[in-house]
Design a protein around this motif. Structure first.
Motif, PDB file in Angstrom:
ATOM      1  N   MET A   1       0.822  -1.081  -0.122  1.00 23.19           N
ATOM      2  CA  MET A   1      -0.191  -0.095   0.092  1.00 23.19           C
ATOM      3  C   MET A   1       0.956   1.136  -0.120  1.00 23.19           C
ATOM      4  SD  MET A   1      -2.352   1.291   2.940  1.00 23.19           S
ATOM      5  CE  MET A   1      -3.915   0.518   2.570  1.00 23.19           C
ATOM      6  N   ARG A   2       0.563   2.248  -0.698  1.00 24.40           N
ATOM      7  CA  ARG A   2       1.300   3.570  -0.681  1.00 24.40           C
ATOM      8  C   ARG A   2       1.071   4.187   0.500  1.00 24.40           C
ATOM      9  NH1 ARG A   2       5.012   6.597  -1.459  1.00 24.40           N
ATOM     10  NH2 ARG A   2       5.055   8.079  -2.770  1.00 24.40           N
ATOM     11  N   ALA A   3       2.027   4.685   1.149  1.00 20.91           N
ATOM     12  CA  ALA A   3       2.020   5.282   2.446  1.00 20.91           C
ATOM     13  C   ALA A   3       2.811   6.667   2.452  1.00 20.91           C
ATOM     14  CB  ALA A   3       2.303   4.217   3.685  1.00 20.91           C
ATOM     15  N   ARG A   4       2.087   7.812   1.993  1.00 16.46           N
ATOM     16  CA  ARG A   4       2.803   8.910   2.051  1.00 16.46           C
ATOM     17  C   ARG A   4       2.812   9.561   3.706  1.00 16.46           C
ATOM     18  NH1 ARG A   4       2.874  11.015  -2.728  1.00 16.46           N
ATOM     19  NH2 ARG A   4       1.400  10.213  -4.768  1.00 16.46           N
ATOM     20  N   LEU A   5       3.900  10.307   3.605  1.00 21.40           N
ATOM     21  CA  LEU A   5       4.078  10.732   4.966  1.00 21.40           C
ATOM     22  C   LEU A   5       2.787  11.424   5.670  1.00 21.40           C
ATOM     23  CD1 LEU A   5       6.087  11.179   7.318  1.00 21.40           C
ATOM     24  CD2 LEU A   5       6.962  13.236   6.294  1.00 21.40           C
ATOM     25  N   ASP A   6       2.256  12.399   4.574  1.00 21.92           N
ATOM     26  CA  ASP A   6       0.992  13.234   5.232  1.00 21.92           C
ATOM     27  C   ASP A   6      -0.008  12.346   5.519  1.00 21.92           C
ATOM     28  OD1 ASP A   6       0.839  12.498   2.695  1.00 21.92           O
ATOM     29  OD2 ASP A   6      -0.345  14.359   2.000  1.00 21.92           O
ATOM     30  N   PHE A 101       1.725   5.360  22.537  1.00 26.05           N
ATOM     31  CA  PHE A 101       2.449   4.859  21.445  1.00 26.05           C
ATOM     32  C   PHE A 101       3.211   3.685  21.744  1.00 26.05           C
ATOM     33  CE2 PHE A 101       1.841   9.311  20.252  1.00 26.05           C
ATOM     34  CZ  PHE A 101       1.056   9.246  19.259  1.00 26.05           C
ATOM     35  N   GLU A 102       3.857   3.296  22.810  1.00 23.57           N
ATOM     36  CA  GLU A 102       4.795   2.367  22.829  1.00 23.57           C
ATOM     37  C   GLU A 102       4.262   0.874  22.568  1.00 23.57           C
ATOM     38  OE1 GLU A 102       8.708   2.144  25.456  1.00 23.57           O
ATOM     39  OE2 GLU A 102       7.116   1.553  26.845  1.00 23.57           O
ATOM     40  N   GLY A 103       4.815   0.348  21.747  1.00 27.44           N
ATOM     41  CA  GLY A 103       4.667  -1.177  21.201  1.00 27.44           C
ATOM     42  C   GLY A 103       3.195  -1.298  20.778  1.00 27.44           C
ATOM     43  N   VAL A 104       2.866  -0.211  19.842  1.00 24.71           N
ATOM     44  CA  VAL A 104       1.604  -0.542  19.311  1.00 24.71           C
ATOM     45  C   VAL A 104       1.635  -0.516  17.855  1.00 24.71           C
ATOM     46  CG1 VAL A 104       0.155   0.394  21.473  1.00 24.71           C
ATOM     47  CG2 VAL A 104       0.869   2.020  19.413  1.00 24.71           C
ATOM     48  N   ARG A 105       0.611  -1.098  17.141  1.00 24.02           N
ATOM     49  CA  ARG A 105       0.318  -1.065  15.592  1.00 24.02           C
ATOM     50  C   ARG A 105      -0.803  -0.225  15.515  1.00 24.02           C
ATOM     51  NH1 ARG A 105       3.666  -6.030  13.904  1.00 24.02           N
ATOM     52  NH2 ARG A 105       3.275  -5.275  11.723  1.00 24.02           N
ATOM     53  N   VAL A 106      -0.686   0.682  14.565  1.00 26.18           N
ATOM     54  CA  VAL A 106      -1.622   1.553  14.188  1.00 26.18           C
ATOM     55  C   VAL A 106      -1.857   1.494  12.419  1.00 26.18           C
ATOM     56  CG1 VAL A 106      -2.293   3.846  13.892  1.00 26.18           C
ATOM     57  CG2 VAL A 106      -0.697   3.155  16.020  1.00 26.18           C
ATOM     58  N   GLY A 107      -3.046   1.289  12.323  1.00 26.74           N
ATOM     59  CA  GLY A 107      -3.679   0.916  11.067  1.00 26.74           C
ATOM     60  C   GLY A 107      -4.022   2.222  10.495  1.00 26.74           C
ATOM     61  N   PRO A 108      -4.377   2.631   9.191  1.00 26.10           N
ATOM     62  CA  PRO A 108      -4.480   1.212   7.966  1.00 26.10           C
ATOM     63  C   PRO A 108      -3.051   0.993   7.462  1.00 26.10           C
ATOM     64  CG  PRO A 108      -5.192   3.421   7.096  1.00 26.10           C
ATOM     65  CD  PRO A 108      -4.874   3.845   8.521  1.00 26.10           C
ATOM     66  N   TYR A 109      -2.042   1.756   7.833  1.00 27.51           N
ATOM     67  CA  TYR A 109      -0.609   1.734   7.096  1.00 27.51           C
ATOM     68  C   TYR A 109       0.175   0.772   7.971  1.00 27.51           C
ATOM     69  CZ  TYR A 109      -2.678   5.490   4.894  1.00 27.51           C
ATOM     70  OH  TYR A 109      -3.372   6.453   4.118  1.00 27.51           O
ATOM     71  N   ASP A 110      -0.189  -0.001   8.781  1.00 20.25           N
ATOM     72  CA  ASP A 110       0.514  -1.089   9.899  1.00 20.25           C
ATOM     73  C   ASP A 110       1.888  -0.195  10.153  1.00 20.25           C
ATOM     74  OD1 ASP A 110       1.148  -3.165  10.860  1.00 20.25           O
ATOM     75  OD2 ASP A 110       2.638  -3.920   9.433  1.00 20.25           O
ATOM     76  N   ILE A 111       1.531   1.067  10.828  1.00 15.52           N
ATOM     77  CA  ILE A 111       2.460   1.628  11.533  1.00 15.52           C
ATOM     78  C   ILE A 111       2.993   1.151  12.748  1.00 15.52           C
ATOM     79  CG2 ILE A 111       2.969   3.995  12.564  1.00 15.52           C
ATOM     80  CD1 ILE A 111       0.646   5.157  10.827  1.00 15.52           C
ATOM     81  N   TYR A 140       7.246   2.425   9.219  1.00 12.78           N
ATOM     82  CA  TYR A 140       5.926   1.810   8.284  1.00 12.78           C
ATOM     83  C   TYR A 140       6.549   1.369   6.951  1.00 12.78           C
ATOM     84  CZ  TYR A 140       6.090   6.546   6.056  1.00 12.78           C
ATOM     85  OH  TYR A 140       6.458   7.763   5.520  1.00 12.78           O
ATOM     86  N   GLU A 141       5.824   0.803   6.143  1.00 17.00           N
ATOM     87  CA  GLU A 141       6.067   0.362   4.765  1.00 17.00           C
ATOM     88  C   GLU A 141       5.522   0.971   3.824  1.00 17.00           C
ATOM     89  OE1 GLU A 141       7.270  -4.106   3.877  1.00 17.00           O
ATOM     90  OE2 GLU A 141       5.081  -3.597   3.123  1.00 17.00           O
ATOM     91  N   ASP A 142       6.152   1.412   2.794  1.00 20.77           N
ATOM     92  CA  ASP A 142       5.858   2.312   1.545  1.00 20.77           C
ATOM     93  C   ASP A 142       6.008   1.318   0.432  1.00 20.77           C
ATOM     94  OD1 ASP A 142       4.846   4.200  -0.230  1.00 20.77           O
ATOM     95  OD2 ASP A 142       6.422   5.519   0.175  1.00 20.77           O
ATOM     96  N   VAL A 143       4.848   1.009  -0.291  1.00 22.23           N
ATOM     97  CA  VAL A 143       5.158   0.294  -1.588  1.00 22.23           C
ATOM     98  C   VAL A 143       5.198   1.171  -2.796  1.00 22.23           C
ATOM     99  CG1 VAL A 143       4.427  -1.670  -3.007  1.00 22.23           C
ATOM    100  CG2 VAL A 143       4.266  -1.739  -0.522  1.00 22.23           C
TER     101      VAL A 143
END
Length: 144
Positions: A1-6, A101-111, A140-143
């Motif tokens: 998924m395209r994950a832009r910084l903004d 924030f510590e130890g969490v995953r935040v969607g939808p960009y799997d941060i 996070y991962e940017d494709v």
């Protein structure tokens, strides 16, 4: 998924707002990035939140649209408290940031968040405020 910084920034700032309102003393105001802020007094603690990118690297090869990039960054929370009130108030607000924030995953960009480091800076602005910084490392991962 395209994950832009903004887009990532918007998701993370919204998480902060949602969680801060629940966890923090409701009198602890906050601002984002370079928004102007002039406290009504020099007694009430307040925080400033911004996102700082930290580079990145390509994780896979392939044709355009299938290349994966790892994007590390930080949520920085600048905590300001009254000088002379001790370390406790700033550390307590830092712990609230850690809970968000510590130890969490935040969607939808799997941060993905790792640790949150709370640093005591000391007096700033000619002794007007006592500062702590909470640095929340994530990636996070940017494709592309």
């Amino acid at each position: 998924m395209r994950a832009r910084l903004d887009d990532v920034t918007e998701v993370l700032l919204q998480r902060f707002v949602d969680q801060w309102v629940i966890s923090s003393d409701p009198r602890t105001p906050f601002v984002f990035g370079n928004e102007p802020y002039s406290p009504d007094d020099e007694v009430t603690p307040w925080v400033r939140v911004w996102i700082r990118p930290a580079g990145g690297r390509q994780e896979s090869l392939g044709p355009p649209g299938a290349r994966r990039f790892d994007r590390p960054a930080f949520v920085i929370v600048d905590i300001r408290t009254k000088p002379g009130s001790g370390q406790g108030p700033g550390q307590a607000l830092g712990e609230e940031v850690r809970e968000i924030f510590e130890g969490v995953r935040v969607g939808p960009y799997d941060i993905r968040f790792d640790e949150v480091a709370i640093q005591e800076v000391g007096e700033v602005e000619d002794g007007r405020w006592y500062q702590h910084l909470a640095e929340c490392r994530f990636s996070y991962e940017d494709v592309r």
